[in-house]
Design an enzyme around this catalytic site. Structure first.
Site, PDB file in Angstrom:
ATOM      1  N   ALA A  11       0.830  -1.204   0.000  1.00 24.44           N
ATOM      2  CA  ALA A  11       0.000   0.000   0.000  1.00 24.44           C
ATOM      3  C   ALA A  11       0.861   1.248   0.000  1.00 24.44           C
ATOM      4  O   ALA A  11       1.907   1.296   0.652  1.00 24.44           O
ATOM      5  CB  ALA A  11      -0.924   0.001   1.223  1.00 24.44           C
ATOM      6  N   ARG A  12       0.429   2.239  -0.760  1.00 24.12           N
ATOM      7  CA  ARG A  12       1.059   3.562  -0.818  1.00 24.12           C
ATOM      8  C   ARG A  12       2.507   3.529  -1.308  1.00 24.12           C
ATOM      9  O   ARG A  12       3.286   4.420  -1.031  1.00 24.12           O
ATOM     10  CB  ARG A  12       0.995   4.267   0.539  1.00 24.12           C
ATOM     11  CG  ARG A  12      -0.398   4.494   1.053  1.00 24.12           C
ATOM     12  CD  ARG A  12      -1.014   5.641   0.290  1.00 24.12           C
ATOM     13  NE  ARG A  12      -2.288   6.025   0.879  1.00 24.12           N
ATOM     14  CZ  ARG A  12      -3.408   6.063   0.217  1.00 24.12           C
ATOM     15  NH1 ARG A  12      -3.450   5.728  -1.046  1.00 24.12           N
ATOM     16  NH2 ARG A  12      -4.523   6.439   0.807  1.00 24.12           N
ATOM     17  N   SER A  13       2.843   2.498  -2.071  1.00 25.40           N
ATOM     18  CA  SER A  13       4.220   2.354  -2.556  1.00 25.40           C
ATOM     19  C   SER A  13       4.477   3.129  -3.836  1.00 25.40           C
ATOM     20  O   SER A  13       5.625   3.383  -4.181  1.00 25.40           O
ATOM     21  CB  SER A  13       4.520   0.873  -2.799  1.00 25.40           C
ATOM     22  OG  SER A  13       3.664   0.359  -3.811  1.00 25.40           O
ATOM     23  N   SER A  16       0.335   2.262  -8.409  1.00 25.81           N
ATOM     24  CA  SER A  16      -0.643   2.797  -9.368  1.00 25.81           C
ATOM     25  C   SER A  16      -0.014   3.886 -10.221  1.00 25.81           C
ATOM     26  O   SER A  16      -0.221   3.934 -11.443  1.00 25.81           O
ATOM     27  CB  SER A  16      -1.875   3.343  -8.644  1.00 25.81           C
ATOM     28  OG  SER A  16      -2.610   2.297  -8.051  1.00 25.81           O
ATOM     29  N   HIS A  52      -7.611   8.875  -7.432  1.00 26.06           N
ATOM     30  CA  HIS A  52      -7.203   8.118  -8.615  1.00 26.06           C
ATOM     31  C   HIS A  52      -7.759   8.777  -9.876  1.00 26.06           C
ATOM     32  O   HIS A  52      -7.047   8.909 -10.871  1.00 26.06           O
ATOM     33  CB  HIS A  52      -7.688   6.668  -8.521  1.00 26.06           C
ATOM     34  CG  HIS A  52      -6.782   5.784  -7.732  1.00 26.06           C
ATOM     35  ND1 HIS A  52      -5.929   4.897  -8.334  1.00 26.06           N
ATOM     36  CD2 HIS A  52      -6.599   5.637  -6.403  1.00 26.06           C
ATOM     37  CE1 HIS A  52      -5.244   4.243  -7.398  1.00 26.06           C
ATOM     38  NE2 HIS A  52      -5.636   4.674  -6.211  1.00 26.06           N
ATOM     39  N   ARG A  55      -5.864  11.955 -10.988  1.00 24.08           N
ATOM     40  CA  ARG A  55      -4.511  11.733 -11.478  1.00 24.08           C
ATOM     41  C   ARG A  55      -4.483  11.297 -12.951  1.00 24.08           C
ATOM     42  O   ARG A  55      -3.484  11.457 -13.629  1.00 24.08           O
ATOM     43  CB  ARG A  55      -3.866  10.647 -10.615  1.00 24.08           C
ATOM     44  CG  ARG A  55      -2.443  10.868 -10.313  1.00 24.08           C
ATOM     45  CD  ARG A  55      -1.817   9.855  -9.399  1.00 24.08           C
ATOM     46  NE  ARG A  55      -2.288   8.501  -9.554  1.00 24.08           N
ATOM     47  CZ  ARG A  55      -2.713   7.736  -8.538  1.00 24.08           C
ATOM     48  NH1 ARG A  55      -2.728   8.204  -7.315  1.00 24.08           N
ATOM     49  NH2 ARG A  55      -3.112   6.504  -8.743  1.00 24.08           N
ATOM     50  N   ASP A  85      -6.754  -1.517 -12.352  1.00 25.07           N
ATOM     51  CA  ASP A  85      -6.356  -1.105 -11.002  1.00 25.07           C
ATOM     52  C   ASP A  85      -7.553  -1.290 -10.075  1.00 25.07           C
ATOM     53  O   ASP A  85      -8.492  -0.514 -10.122  1.00 25.07           O
ATOM     54  CB  ASP A  85      -5.903   0.359 -11.031  1.00 25.07           C
ATOM     55  CG  ASP A  85      -5.103   0.762  -9.804  1.00 25.07           C
ATOM     56  OD1 ASP A  85      -4.974  -0.057  -8.873  1.00 25.07           O
ATOM     57  OD2 ASP A  85      -4.609   1.892  -9.771  1.00 25.07           O
TER      58      ASP A  85
END
Length: 182
Positions: A11-13, A16, A52, A55, A85
């Site tokens: 997560a949050r790496s 996406s 999302h 972006r 995603d």
């Protein structure tokens, strides 16, 4: 033949964002496949979805597919790119299904990949890096997603691990393990 790419990580790496950058770099028309179900009463979840959306480039087509991912992949147009995603939210949408129905669903997806005419980029969460969940549905989710990611990676041209804001090409740096059937 289409390219199949997997972008995985915690997560949050940044996974996406990396997948989105790969889609942009392709120069192809992009269809963004959102697998999350929307829950209007869950403000925090809706804010995540909105981030999302903001972006993404305006010229991308967005398709909501919390269940029908396989059909969308199988109908993808040549010379385009499908960005999915994420696999984690897609798997979560099937947790109420028994193991036989889930196996059929996951095999159906894996079977259409070699036939796809578009390039495909999948985003998937790595959930198995922590403790074994203490509750059955948590273990089911972790096991199903982990198995699907491993099976998918066996048919991918490229697999990236994104962690700490860095993307590592595991296809170059890693050694592929024998593929698994289940």
């Amino acid at each position: 033949m289409s390219k199949v790419i997997l972008v995985t990580g915690p997560a949050r790496s940044g996974k996406s964002e990396w997948a989105e950058d790969l889609a942009i770099q392709s120069g192809k028309p992009v269809t963004y496949v959102a697998t999350a179900m929307e829950y209007p009463d869950d403000q925090e979840w809706q804010e995540r979805i909105e981030k999302h959306k903001q972006r993404r480039p305006q010229d991308w087509l967005t398709v909501s597919a919390p269940i029908e991912l396989t059909a969308i992949v199988s109908k993808a147009q040549p010379d385009s790119l499908i960005l999915v995603d994420s696999l984690g939210t897609w798997v979560a949408n099937f947790l109420d299904k028994d193991d036989l129905e889930w196996e059929k669903t996951s095999v159906d997806l894996l079977t259409v990949l070699p036939l796809a005419e578009a390039d495909l980029v999948f985003v998937a969460e790595e959930t198995g890096w922590g403790v074994v969940p203490a509750y059955p549905v948590g273990r089911k989710f972790r096991d199903r997603l982990g198995t699907l990611v491993r099976r998918l990676s066996a048919v991918c041209n490229t697999v990236y691990l994104v962690t700490g804001g860095y993307a590592l090409d595991l296809s170059v740096l890693g050694v592929s393990l024998p593929s698994i059937k289940s």
